[in-house]
Scaffold this active site. Structure first.
Site, PDB file in Angstrom:
ATOM      1  N   SER A 155       0.803  -1.230   0.000  1.00  0.00           N
ATOM      2  CA  SER A 155       0.000   0.000   0.000  1.00  0.00           C
ATOM      3  C   SER A 155       0.832   1.276   0.000  1.00  0.00           C
ATOM      4  O   SER A 155       0.315   2.342  -0.298  1.00  0.00           O
ATOM      5  CB  SER A 155      -0.972   0.011   1.185  1.00  0.00           C
ATOM      6  N   LYS A 200       1.011   4.512   6.749  1.00  0.00           N
ATOM      7  CA  LYS A 200       0.268   5.382   5.823  1.00  0.00           C
ATOM      8  C   LYS A 200       0.850   6.791   5.830  1.00  0.00           C
ATOM      9  O   LYS A 200       1.690   7.119   6.652  1.00  0.00           O
ATOM     10  CB  LYS A 200      -1.216   5.456   6.213  1.00  0.00           C
TER      11      LYS A 200
END
Length: 187
Positions: free
Chosen positions: A35, A102
């Site tokens: 990700s 993230k």
């Protein structure tokens, strides 16, 4: 016997020091998945400053953070202890996949929009040279980040579970901010 007790004390002191350091100052994490491609690779080891978590600092835009994705539950100090790598190894929770890596996109009060496959913050399109590729087939959406929360997204937007899916991240679920790896040489 005196020598054995000296060794036990030294080892116990080292374990306590490692725990305190990992809970309050810095901790290594391993990236799990793709990700954050191309910025971070699957299985890459990163180091995270825990000072933002310890002192409840608000991370800056664009910072890479480690978050506890279980946003529906309250975190406690016991969670910080259990998530320490040494404790996780001893308790068999080392394969816990609730920690995500993230990038911070929104802070409290920001209005974030997805439109035309682009992210807008407070009406301005974001310049995001770090993303892997443009978002595809994204429905228009709009969020206002509440107080004491942030909004995060992965750099590989088409293959990331992030705030678009799990919601806003409470500040106490931000485990820390990534620091440059002091042990990795430049290529």
């Amino acid at each position: 016997m005196k020598e054995i007790m000296g060794w036990i004390r030294s080892i116990a002191l080292a374990v306590v020091f490692a725990l305190v350091l990992g809970i309050f100052v810095f901790q290594p994490y391993k990236v799990d998945g793709h990700s954050m491609d191309p910025t971070l690779q699957d299985q890459q080891r990163i180091y995270v400053s825990k000072l933002s978590h310890t002192f409840s600092y608000l991370p800056d835009y664009g910072e890479i953070v480690v978050i506890d994705s279980r946003v529906e539950r309250e975190r406690s100090f016991l969670d910080d202890i259990v998530s320490h790598p040494l404790v996780a190894l001893l308790t068999g929770t080392a394969d816990d996949h609730s920690m995500y890596v993230k990038r911070v996109i929104g802070r409290p009060g920001d209005v974030l929009e997805l439109k035309n496959n682009q992210v807008y913050r407070n009406g301005e399109p974001l310049s995001e040279p770090y993303i892997k590729e443009a978002m595809r087939d994204v429905a228009d959406a709009k969020w206002t980040v509440p107080a004491n929360h942030i909004f995060v997204m992965g750099d590989n937007r088409n293959h990331s579970t992030d705030s678009r899916d799990i919601g806003f991240i409470p500040l106490d679920h931000v485990m820390g901010t990534m620091i440059e790896n002091p042990f990795q040489s430049e290529k």
